[in-house]
Motif scaffolding. Structure first.
Motif, mmCIF file in Angstrom:
data_model
loop_
_atom_site.group_PDB
_atom_site.id
_atom_site.type_symbol
_atom_site.label_atom_id
_atom_site.label_comp_id
_atom_site.label_asym_id
_atom_site.label_seq_id
_atom_site.Cartn_x
_atom_site.Cartn_y
_atom_site.Cartn_z
ATOM 1 N N MET A 22 98.063 5.337 52.307
ATOM 2 C CA MET A 22 98.819 4.860 53.463
ATOM 3 C C MET A 22 97.950 4.014 54.403
ATOM 4 S SD MET A 22 101.866 5.821 52.950
ATOM 5 C CE MET A 22 103.000 7.111 52.375
ATOM 6 N N ASP A 23 96.736 3.749 53.985
ATOM 7 C CA ASP A 23 95.812 2.965 54.822
ATOM 8 C C ASP A 23 95.620 1.594 54.186
ATOM 9 O OD1 ASP A 23 93.625 1.745 56.019
ATOM 10 O OD2 ASP A 23 92.552 3.638 56.274
ATOM 11 N N PRO A 24 96.133 0.552 54.836
ATOM 12 C CA PRO A 24 96.076 -0.771 54.187
ATOM 13 C C PRO A 24 94.652 -1.250 53.921
ATOM 14 C CG PRO A 24 96.916 -0.935 56.443
ATOM 15 C CD PRO A 24 96.830 0.532 56.131
ATOM 16 N N SER A 25 93.683 -0.798 54.696
ATOM 17 C CA SER A 25 92.311 -1.262 54.444
ATOM 18 C C SER A 25 91.744 -0.628 53.181
ATOM 19 C CB SER A 25 91.416 -0.948 55.651
ATOM 20 O OG SER A 25 91.249 0.454 55.761
ATOM 21 N N LEU A 26 92.301 0.491 52.775
ATOM 22 C CA LEU A 26 91.815 1.167 51.568
ATOM 23 C C LEU A 26 92.719 0.904 50.356
ATOM 24 C CD1 LEU A 26 90.932 4.674 53.103
ATOM 25 C CD2 LEU A 26 89.557 2.575 53.057
ATOM 26 N N ALA A 27 94.005 0.753 50.623
ATOM 27 C CA ALA A 27 94.964 0.667 49.519
ATOM 28 C C ALA A 27 95.469 -0.755 49.297
ATOM 29 C CB ALA A 27 96.158 1.586 49.793
ATOM 30 N N GLY A 28 95.207 -1.640 50.262
ATOM 31 C CA GLY A 28 95.740 -2.997 50.151
ATOM 32 C C GLY A 28 97.125 -3.043 50.752
ATOM 33 N N SER A 29 98.086 -2.563 50.013
ATOM 34 C CA SER A 29 99.444 -2.464 50.525
ATOM 35 C C SER A 29 99.965 -1.077 50.182
ATOM 36 C CB SER A 29 100.320 -3.533 49.893
ATOM 37 O OG SER A 29 100.492 -3.239 48.516
ATOM 38 N N GLY A 30 101.229 -0.882 50.393
ATOM 39 C CA GLY A 30 101.819 0.414 50.068
ATOM 40 C C GLY A 30 102.315 0.411 48.644
ATOM 41 N N VAL A 31 103.612 0.193 48.524
ATOM 42 C CA VAL A 31 104.230 0.322 47.224
ATOM 43 C C VAL A 31 103.925 -0.880 46.325
ATOM 44 C CG1 VAL A 31 106.446 -0.785 47.673
ATOM 45 C CG2 VAL A 31 106.368 1.307 46.298
ATOM 46 N N GLY A 32 103.516 -1.962 46.937
ATOM 47 C CA GLY A 32 103.217 -3.149 46.142
ATOM 48 C C GLY A 32 102.051 -2.908 45.197
ATOM 49 N N ASP A 33 100.903 -2.531 45.768
ATOM 50 C CA ASP A 33 99.729 -2.273 44.929
ATOM 51 C C ASP A 33 99.945 -1.062 44.028
ATOM 52 O OD1 ASP A 33 96.890 -3.774 45.867
ATOM 53 O OD2 ASP A 33 98.603 -3.968 47.213
ATOM 54 N N ASP A 34 100.675 -0.106 44.531
ATOM 55 C CA ASP A 34 100.774 1.176 43.835
ATOM 56 C C ASP A 34 101.776 1.133 42.685
ATOM 57 O OD1 ASP A 34 100.604 3.855 43.217
ATOM 58 O OD2 ASP A 34 101.762 4.541 44.930
ATOM 59 N N LEU A 35 103.019 0.852 43.005
ATOM 60 C CA LEU A 35 104.076 0.948 41.985
ATOM 61 C C LEU A 35 104.472 -0.401 41.404
ATOM 62 C CD1 LEU A 35 106.436 3.659 43.553
ATOM 63 C CD2 LEU A 35 104.415 3.940 42.105
ATOM 64 N N LEU A 36 104.538 -1.418 42.257
ATOM 65 C CA LEU A 36 104.971 -2.721 41.748
ATOM 66 C C LEU A 36 104.048 -3.231 40.657
ATOM 67 C CD1 LEU A 36 106.878 -5.150 41.870
ATOM 68 C CD2 LEU A 36 105.420 -6.096 43.674
ATOM 69 N N THR A 37 102.744 -2.971 40.796
ATOM 70 C CA THR A 37 101.819 -3.483 39.776
ATOM 71 C C THR A 37 102.145 -2.927 38.396
ATOM 72 O OG1 THR A 37 100.262 -1.778 40.516
ATOM 73 C CG2 THR A 37 99.910 -4.032 41.320
ATOM 74 N N HIS A 38 102.599 -1.678 38.338
ATOM 75 C CA HIS A 38 103.036 -1.141 37.041
ATOM 76 C C HIS A 38 104.204 -1.960 36.488
ATOM 77 C CE1 HIS A 38 100.629 2.374 36.156
ATOM 78 N NE2 HIS A 38 100.839 2.914 37.344
ATOM 79 N N LEU A 39 105.149 -2.282 37.355
ATOM 80 C CA LEU A 39 106.298 -3.092 36.906
ATOM 81 C C LEU A 39 105.856 -4.450 36.398
ATOM 82 C CD1 LEU A 39 108.982 -2.480 39.688
ATOM 83 C CD2 LEU A 39 108.783 -1.371 37.458
ATOM 84 N N LEU A 40 104.911 -5.038 37.118
ATOM 85 C CA LEU A 40 104.460 -6.388 36.752
ATOM 86 C C LEU A 40 103.728 -6.375 35.423
ATOM 87 C CD1 LEU A 40 103.263 -7.658 40.251
ATOM 88 C CD2 LEU A 40 105.496 -7.975 39.149
ATOM 89 N N ASP A 41 102.875 -5.387 35.233
ATOM 90 C CA ASP A 41 102.162 -5.325 33.960
ATOM 91 C C ASP A 41 103.131 -5.116 32.806
ATOM 92 O OD1 ASP A 41 99.592 -5.195 32.446
ATOM 93 O OD2 ASP A 41 100.448 -3.247 31.900
ATOM 94 N N ALA A 42 104.099 -4.254 33.007
ATOM 95 C CA ALA A 42 105.090 -4.029 31.944
ATOM 96 C C ALA A 42 105.872 -5.301 31.657
ATOM 97 C CB ALA A 42 106.038 -2.898 32.333
ATOM 98 N N ALA A 43 106.233 -6.025 32.708
ATOM 99 C CA ALA A 43 106.999 -7.264 32.527
ATOM 100 C C ALA A 43 106.169 -8.305 31.786
ATOM 101 C CB ALA A 43 107.460 -7.800 33.875
ATOM 102 N N LEU A 44 104.908 -8.420 32.149
ATOM 103 C CA LEU A 44 104.039 -9.362 31.442
ATOM 104 C C LEU A 44 103.898 -8.973 29.979
ATOM 105 C CD1 LEU A 44 101.332 -9.736 34.219
ATOM 106 C CD2 LEU A 44 102.683 -11.621 33.272
ATOM 107 N N TYR A 45 103.762 -7.702 29.740
ATOM 108 C CA TYR A 45 103.594 -7.191 28.377
ATOM 109 C C TYR A 45 104.847 -7.431 27.538
ATOM 110 C CZ TYR A 45 102.838 -3.513 24.789
ATOM 111 O OH TYR A 45 102.700 -2.801 23.623
ATOM 112 N N LEU A 46 105.996 -7.194 28.143
ATOM 113 C CA LEU A 46 107.239 -7.230 27.374
ATOM 114 C C LEU A 46 107.933 -8.591 27.410
ATOM 115 C CD1 LEU A 46 108.707 -3.773 28.475
ATOM 116 C CD2 LEU A 46 107.803 -4.350 26.212
#
Lengths: 360, 360, 360, 360
Positions: free
Chosen positions: C175-199
């Motif tokens: 929950m700390d942007p200086s440590l995590a970057g963003s919230g759900v973007g870095d955390d969950l969206l990146t999984h979606l993006l990798d899957a989309a690139l893969y598939l």
């Protein structure tokens, strides 16, 4: 100019409504060889009879079902009376030369059923096992008939409702053994038996047990049976009014050499099908929405994905009956099919008393 | 003795059939304050017009929809014409003092829609967003209105059909932008928008994109949009005729403070509901079979578990319209509701051109 | 005698546990070309570090992750630190010639990600997008690669969790942007993006919006985006921690010329597949239980129907990484794949600020 | 410093792998009161024995299971031998004072089972009915024990696999009645019986039938039974290796006064639950993903929605066994529980021969 099909409906209850609807709707969705005339509605509840006739367009009413037999301007008699009246009404109608349509179960006993079939030997008949016109069930039948399932190993049927557990419901003739025959056996099990006969063929032996869960109830609430089929498959039936969680779950499941089928009436438009001849990695139960224009029955109604419901099974049944009638072809299920159901039911009920495997 | 509701139906296509059925069936299942008279059927295909009139009991026919406007013995005009005729027919009917019922989308443009609403200010109106009478959708609306969902965070809608990918289909007016307005936007997206307005309230901004996957097709096959709602929730819409695998999947999903909802028209009798106020261990998406006698809409038809289908949404809509009419109450969705849909559609279509977030 | 793969694990949180388990389990289920040595565990919570090392068999511990870089008896550094430390740790490790494995997201920014890939150009790398080893996802990839889906029209991804709505949870670095970057973007969206690139391959443009539903929370709770793919398909992404009703629903849906695919991580062992090349009457979404001995990944574990879980994706990933390592083959997803995800994430986040369609 | 639990594993097949894994993994996920020592692996296939020992960290091997009995440095003997060796190995181990863990079914006959329980009266025992540690099944048990279901009316169990239909499979001891006892009865039905005893209590009477669908196969492929429970409920069991379409479908369904439960091992992380005490309009089968931190068993592993698989049931079983051991508490299922299963199995098998309802 098509001939007329002048029908008298005996009974003004829930099934009377379903049949009335079918007579109204069939000409809207099917090209019928007859003009249906809703000529006479017979019922004993005079407080509602004329209103029901007005609502559904019945031309005349009578408080005595025998009026339908006596009138010469009636071609067909449709019996939605309590079960114990099926035999007298059907026999009288048949002997008067009427076409006879009868709600299920055909009769209170195998003897009555046989007498009805005997009396109706010369007239066209129909038994309202309406679920034979569910598109998914017809399609299941086609798949089996086409050999797509191969040898069948397991056939299981269950029909679960939950209203039996509601002890606050007002009593009805369905709870009176002298009027209904039995409880869930005559009511729900017969649907399972007709479907099994239609899909998997004759049964040879059964062993069964019944239960009445509600205190002091004079009819059975549940029946469970094991069954052997003539084709070598085995299975179970379970019919219950204590199937808590199920509103109207009439289901079957088939495991066979080349695949699997699963159906539940609560999902009437769906048939689950697994094709075991596909590569192993691609075998999975498919959820077929049986509403394609190439599926059976459905295309008479709407377009793909525009689903149909309970009432459409009655509409399709009467439409197909009239088509058979015009071609002098046998319609199924007719009284002989009803007798076949009754034979298995009889074996089930005898087995429930003796506890023995019982030959059908 | 109830007054008559003398209706003229303009159009003899698929929707003409659905409406004809509704007029026949509404009095069977509802206690109506009016007697529906199927007075006039207007259509231009003279090879089928009289057959359709005969089948559905329309008393007279005309090949010119203006006949319906001119006759004084017509109370209501029901417009199932191609989209481009909605405005002229509705305005003419309203100006002649007729009750006006109109298929969706209300109009080809927001300007037309507004002109229609303006013209119809003094007459009762209905737009055939029939899915507002799906029992599951009404029940979802009740749950939301009762605060059972709390603050809504996400609202997603999708409407997927697959027939657009069949390039062998004969052309229809739905593929002609001058007659249909757009492709999937006017046809399927409008259903999504009306449902969203009904369930989740006004939208404030949208950004959208469209695609035409079929070569040389003059209308869009797919539209995708992101949307902001006035209540602070966000969401997406996806409408497509290239949703391979979907026959008629009109779906929404809601995630909210106190729970979740999910619906798909292919499973019309079901609503999935998760109550997040229950203990954590007991929270799961429930498959509600929306056929209980305490559920909305359904009890007019059959009994629990005896499911209904596509056509019942039209029957319930006209029945409720007539009940509102007799009480001088506003029916929804009326022309103003249709304008609200059109406003969002207009923003979507402008955004698809500019690529910008666009205020509704 | 296989060579050793001496690994240092940086981080002792949830992912540290998942990776520890993978190092223990990989040799049990795969024939590995290396002997994995759990040499060093680095973490700063001294109250739990030695217990964790003892539990998972880490030979030594350190409270400074730089110890892993400095030691010559470490072959590989596996980074499970908070996001802001990915870049410094990975660059230091790569510059020291270590094999580098890094949790997702690769970095806080595209610049960092590129610097990491640049620094690691000479060493084998892995990014822990572990879901690429879900058997169902690998099988989906195979079906697409084999042309079984044909041209893809729609690709939608969503990742929904609900814990963001629980405002009583203790704060974490996520929950700390200086440590995590963003919230759900870095955390969950990146999984979606990798899957989309893969598939579904590269994305060309996106438009996105973010929301923070919790008061005063410094990171986003939800991100929604529309996306255009290089192959002509369009789609949406939705990542949220306010997906009430969803525990860990990482899902995608594909509609394509020849069929449809659907997946949800909460049903990890299942892939839904519709083959639109089958006869129309037999097309339905199949529920494939991806546990056949001919399915990818699964056969290393158990037998058909004996399902696997979350942890097995990590086990399979490290096993495949070691196999690639022994053959000098590129493993995917590596740092370059991580950069590709970061590029889309960067475009999403820029778009969320400007509201404009943004080129990837 | 925890004491050691020095175990010898007898058997190197599929179950040997599952148990080895459990011994490795239990200390990773549970705080155990003992240190598990994988002391001795006994097996007769010398070509693979040492490799298996190396893979799973067994310190020593022997080709004679009696070596485990004779050694004084072995605390527990875990029997994964073919069924016919369960009795001699267990009795020898018990008589040598060892803790005895035994795969299911406990024995080839009720007599053997009783002799085993008698011999093991003084030592802690476990029977590997591992599915008692499926979180969903434990949670179902809790709901029933807490009275959430009320009086149970119907309990149906089925265990369906399909590999029996593959006649190309190499023969195994499972097809040899002298080694396996029976076919599907000992193998799959015993799982159903243990689950039924755990969830619904003792059975009083059964009637059963068996089938061998494969030509010349010396053991049964399918068994179907009807059953009466001590609590008044009735039900059916169906166990088959010809359940085409099912990989490993171990399922039960309960209908009871206050609700309904449904489970299928192919969806191990899910339990379907209907709470009939909720308002009628909100009753629907809920799909519970049994991975909440308040659910039983699961929280030892991962976080909500991060699902577990087949192997975790063994891990949880051994962990709970060791916890009971340290507290001198009875673990269940133990040999007495195994005898209870065997009693019902015996009644089933007798009934299958006589065709009579048979008292358990």
């Amino acid at each position: 100019m098509p001939r007329e099909f002048r029908v008298a409906l005996l009974g003004q209850g829930f099934m009377g409504k379903a049949h009335s609807n079918a007579y109204c709707q069939a000409p809207h969705f099917f090209d019928l060889p007859y003009t249906i005339k809703r000529t006479l509605l017979c019922g004993r509840d005079t407080t509602t009879l004329s209103a029901m006739a007005a609502r559904w367009g019945w031309e005349q009413t009578s408080t005595d079902w025998r009026a339908a037999i006596d009138r010469r301007d009636i071609d067909a008699v449709d019996i939605c009376l309590p079960n114990h009246l099926h035999a007298p009404a059907a026999i009288a109608a048949a002997e008067a030369g009427k076409i006879v349509l009868c709600e299920k179960p055909l009769a209170l006993s195998i003897e009555d059923a046989r007498a009805m079939a005997e009396a109706a030997r010369g007239v066209p008949t129909l038994v309202w096992f309406n679920y034979r016109r569910v598109p998914a069930i017809v399609f299941a039948h086609q798949l089996i008939a086409d050999g797509r399932l191969g040898t069948i190993y397991h056939y299981n049927g269950s029909y679960k409702q939950q209203w039996g557990a509601d002890t606050t419901r007002p009593p009805s003739w369905k709870m009176d053994p002298s009027l209904a025959g039995s409880g869930v056996g005559d009511d729900l099990l017969t649907h399972l038996l007709d479907a099994a006969l239609y899909l998997n063929g004759p049964m040879t032996r059964v062993v069964a047990t019944t239960r009445t869960f509600a205190p002091n109830r004079p009819v059975d609430d549940a029946v469970v049976a094991m069954v052997e089929f003539g084709n070598g498959s085995i299975g179970t039936f379970e019919a219950t009014r204590f199937g808590i969680g199920c509103k109207n779950s009439n289901a079957f499941e088939v495991h066979a050499e080349k695949g699997m089928l699963r159906f539940d009436l609560e999902r009437l438009n769906h048939l689950e099908f697994l094709d075991a001849t596909q590569p192993a990695t691609e075998q999975g139960l498919r959820d077929l929405l049986v509403t394609d224009m190439k599926h059976p029955v459905f295309p008479n109604f709407w377009r793909p994905g525009h689903i149909i419901g309970y009432e459409h099974t009655f509409i399709a049944a009467i439409a197909e009956f009239l088509q058979c009638l015009s071609k002098n072809e046998d319609f199924h299920p007719n009284f002989n099919d009803g007798v076949a159901v009754q034979q298995v039911l009889d074996a089930v009920q005898r087995s429930a008393k003796t506890g023995q495997w019982t030959t059908v």
